[in-house]
Design an enzyme around this catalytic site. Structure first.
Site, mmCIF file in Angstrom:
data_model
loop_
_atom_site.group_PDB
_atom_site.id
_atom_site.type_symbol
_atom_site.label_atom_id
_atom_site.label_comp_id
_atom_site.label_asym_id
_atom_site.label_seq_id
_atom_site.Cartn_x
_atom_site.Cartn_y
_atom_site.Cartn_z
ATOM 1 N N GLY A 17 0.828 -1.149 0.063
ATOM 2 C CA GLY A 17 0.052 -0.004 0.029
ATOM 3 C C GLY A 17 0.814 1.219 -0.130
ATOM 4 N N LYS A 43 1.303 -9.008 -6.266
ATOM 5 C CA LYS A 43 1.811 -7.687 -5.719
ATOM 6 C C LYS A 43 2.956 -7.778 -4.624
ATOM 7 C CE LYS A 43 -2.947 -6.386 -5.385
ATOM 8 N NZ LYS A 43 -4.249 -5.723 -4.981
ATOM 9 N N TYR A 169 -16.543 3.997 5.525
ATOM 10 C CA TYR A 169 -15.289 3.985 5.832
ATOM 11 C C TYR A 169 -14.924 4.433 7.254
ATOM 12 C CZ TYR A 169 -10.337 4.955 5.800
ATOM 13 O OH TYR A 169 -9.041 4.978 6.071
ATOM 14 N N LYS A 173 -12.972 2.031 10.419
ATOM 15 C CA LYS A 173 -11.756 2.521 11.129
ATOM 16 C C LYS A 173 -12.127 2.640 12.638
ATOM 17 C CE LYS A 173 -8.404 2.947 9.382
ATOM 18 N NZ LYS A 173 -7.619 1.702 9.104
HETATM 19 P P1 NDP Z 1 -3.875 1.533 0.157
HETATM 20 O O1 NDP Z 1 -5.045 1.100 -0.339
HETATM 21 O O2 NDP Z 1 -2.581 1.954 -0.601
HETATM 22 O O3 NDP Z 1 -3.262 0.414 0.935
HETATM 23 C C1 NDP Z 1 -4.184 -0.698 1.723
HETATM 24 C C2 NDP Z 1 -3.391 -1.925 1.886
HETATM 25 O O4 NDP Z 1 -4.507 -2.781 2.705
HETATM 26 C C3 NDP Z 1 -3.317 -2.552 0.791
HETATM 27 O O5 NDP Z 1 -2.083 -3.457 0.898
HETATM 28 C C4 NDP Z 1 -4.443 -3.400 0.497
HETATM 29 O O6 NDP Z 1 -4.360 -4.627 -0.313
HETATM 30 C C5 NDP Z 1 -4.524 -3.836 1.965
HETATM 31 N N1 NDP Z 1 -6.201 -4.151 2.138
HETATM 32 C C6 NDP Z 1 -7.294 -3.499 1.711
HETATM 33 N N2 NDP Z 1 -8.398 -4.346 1.836
HETATM 34 C C7 NDP Z 1 -7.820 -5.558 2.407
HETATM 35 C C8 NDP Z 1 -8.602 -6.744 2.540
HETATM 36 N N3 NDP Z 1 -9.898 -6.920 2.816
HETATM 37 N N4 NDP Z 1 -7.632 -7.949 2.994
HETATM 38 C C9 NDP Z 1 -6.559 -7.846 2.905
HETATM 39 N N5 NDP Z 1 -5.821 -6.466 2.565
HETATM 40 C C10 NDP Z 1 -6.454 -5.652 2.398
HETATM 41 O O7 NDP Z 1 -4.095 2.602 1.211
HETATM 42 P P2 NDP Z 1 -3.323 3.327 2.325
HETATM 43 O O8 NDP Z 1 -1.688 3.001 2.122
HETATM 44 O O9 NDP Z 1 -3.926 4.942 1.961
HETATM 45 O O10 NDP Z 1 -3.920 2.997 3.738
HETATM 46 C C11 NDP Z 1 -3.166 2.256 4.438
HETATM 47 C C12 NDP Z 1 -3.943 2.123 5.895
HETATM 48 O O11 NDP Z 1 -3.783 3.710 6.334
HETATM 49 C C13 NDP Z 1 -5.252 1.791 5.944
HETATM 50 O O12 NDP Z 1 -5.479 1.118 6.951
HETATM 51 C C14 NDP Z 1 -5.883 2.958 5.876
HETATM 52 O O13 NDP Z 1 -7.467 3.024 6.559
HETATM 53 C C15 NDP Z 1 -5.099 3.738 6.808
HETATM 54 N N6 NDP Z 1 -4.964 5.527 6.681
HETATM 55 C C16 NDP Z 1 -4.987 5.883 5.326
HETATM 56 C C17 NDP Z 1 -4.926 7.366 4.864
HETATM 57 C C18 NDP Z 1 -4.827 8.239 3.673
HETATM 58 O O14 NDP Z 1 -5.308 9.015 3.778
HETATM 59 N N7 NDP Z 1 -4.257 7.439 2.737
HETATM 60 C C19 NDP Z 1 -5.322 8.135 6.344
HETATM 61 C C20 NDP Z 1 -5.281 7.459 7.470
HETATM 62 C C21 NDP Z 1 -5.530 6.299 7.638
HETATM 63 P P3 NDP Z 1 -4.333 -4.438 -2.099
HETATM 64 O O15 NDP Z 1 -3.511 -3.787 -2.661
HETATM 65 O O16 NDP Z 1 -4.416 -6.195 -2.270
HETATM 66 O O17 NDP Z 1 -5.882 -4.007 -2.099
#
Ligand code: NDP
Length: 357
Positions: A17, A43, A169, A173
């Site tokens: 991510g 990935k 969403y 959280k």
């Molecule tokens: P990304 O979408 O870039 O990354 C999310 C990650 O979580 C990916 O690796 C994704 O896998 C994985 N994921 C999502 N859904 C599932 C699932 N059902 N099962 C397993 N893995 C899953 O998001 P961010 O980097 O932006 O976010 C990372 C974390 O930070 C999250 O918890 C988000 O809630 C939190 N966050 C993000 C903010 C933002 O503005 N970006 C701000 C505050 C918190 P895949 O690639 O395979 O989908």
């Protein structure tokens, strides 16, 4: 004594991510080993390529379903700490459960695994969000870690599928973070580690260059796509209008500061048992546009960058998104120093330029 010290081994979930890639880099750069999880072998490829120089300090495991019971049992056996970051972050869910179930079950599941099999685990840091803190109010309000977003949980209960996507969403959280603290409370006599939750701002507010897999601007994640559209793409910014750019914004943070916060949250003894807001301050889109136009040398992008109405963002009353986050705890406990708007803008435009955007 620090809760965790380099060299140690950290399990990072959702490694591919946007934020997690910077978190992995932060740990590797500081001498830690990382075991990352992704949902499929495909990935893992970009992650391995990006960090090839660290050799066997990085290993990747495939966890196709974080919500499956025991999904992390074997992966926690030899790690010193866990950064749980994987959670669905999108606004396409029909049923609220599509977000809430993986968020809650993934969080409780990894805590269960650490409880049963994490012999060496000292701390678990969970990437929560201000989505678990903020609520909508008609007047500007300053939020602290004492606030809980009960509002989104109530709305989801009341409206179900009809709840706005943002609310779904936020509810996911909130529910996940509440479940984490409940787990800690229920097992406080037995667990040998503690938990820290980090709460960065979200959606249109987490910026900075990217090192996860991207093909074009359309593949940017939710927050960085908004930055590209309003700060780097004149046609999109003009369509939004100068008034919008001058008045709209919220609190923001650089993704690299969020990554550093994850490491500090695992290292600083006093961070155990705390939820900590990670926020660099307020912005209006025009502020970033002004920073972009002040870059020297000027950025060479494939499209013209917007001008807006220079100076109109600064000092504009903070009345559109009525939130301010008190991030003093991040300074007090983590000693986190935030990057400036100028630095984030410079580095983000340098990233666009290298990508030929
Ligand atoms: P990304 O979408 O870039 O990354 C999310 C990650 O979580 C990916 O690796 C994704 O896998 C994985 N994921 C999502 N859904 C599932 C699932 N059902 N099962 C397993 N893995 C899953 O998001 P961010 O980097 O932006 O976010 C990372 C974390 O930070 C999250 O918890 C988000 O809630 C939190 N966050 C993000 C903010 C933002 O503005 N970006 C701000 C505050 C918190 P895949 O690639 O395979 O989908």
């Amino acid at each position: 004594m620090p809760a965790l010290q380099s060299p140690g081994k950290v399990l990072v979930t959702g490694t591919n991510g946007y934020i997690a890639m910077w978190v992995v880099r932060e740990f590797l750069q500081q001498g830690y080993s990382v075991r990352g999880t992704v949902r499929s072998a495909k990935k893992a490829e970009h992650v391995q390529k990006q960090f090839a120089e660290y050799g066997d300090k990085l290993e990747i495991a495939v966890v196709d379903d974080i919500a499956k019971e025991g999904a992390f049992d074997e992966l926690v056996e030899d790690v010193d700490a866990i950064a749980h970051m994987a959670s669905p972050f999108h606004f396409n869910a029909q049923r609220p459960e599509e977000l809430i179930e993986p968020a809650v079950n993934g969080t409780v599941g990894i805590l269960e695994s650490a409880f049963k099999h994490g012999l060496f685990v000292k701390r678990v840091v969970i990437t929560s969000s201000v989505g678990a803190i903020v609520r909508d109010e008609p007047t500007p309000i300053t939020f602290t870690e004492k606030d809980w977003n009960q509002q989104s949980l109530d709305l989801v209960n009341e409206l179900g599928e009809k709840a706005p996507n943002m609310v779904k969403y936020r509810a996911s959280k909130t529910a996940a973070e509440k479940a984490a603290w409940k787990f800690v409370e229920d097992h406080k006599q037995e667990i040998k580690w503690d938990v820290t939750c980090l709460n960065p701002p979200f959606v249109g507010s987490l910026f900075g260059p990217a090192i996860h897999e991207l093909t074009d601007p359309a593949s940017l994640n939710t927050s960085t796509k908004l930055f590209y559209d309003y700060v780097a793409d004149a046609s999109k910014a003009e369509a939004a209008g100068n008034d919008f750019l001058a008045k709209n914004g919220t609190c923001w943070v650089d993704v690299r500061d969020v990554a550093e916060a994850h490491r500090l949250a695992l290292e600083k003894q006093e961070a155990g048992g705390e939820r900590i807001i990670i926020s660099g301050g307020l912005f209006k889109w025009q502020d970033f546009i002004d920073m972009a136009n002040a870059l020297n040398p000027p950025p060479k992008l494939s499209k013209p960058i917007p001008k807006g109405h220079p100076g109109s963002g600064t000092g504009h009353p903070h009345t559109v998104h009525l939130v301010i986050y008190d991030a003093s705890k991040s300074d007090r406990i983590l000693g986190l120093k935030y990057r400036s708007m100028a630095t984030t803008t410079k580095d983000t435009f340098a990233d666009y330029q290298v990508r030929g955007w």
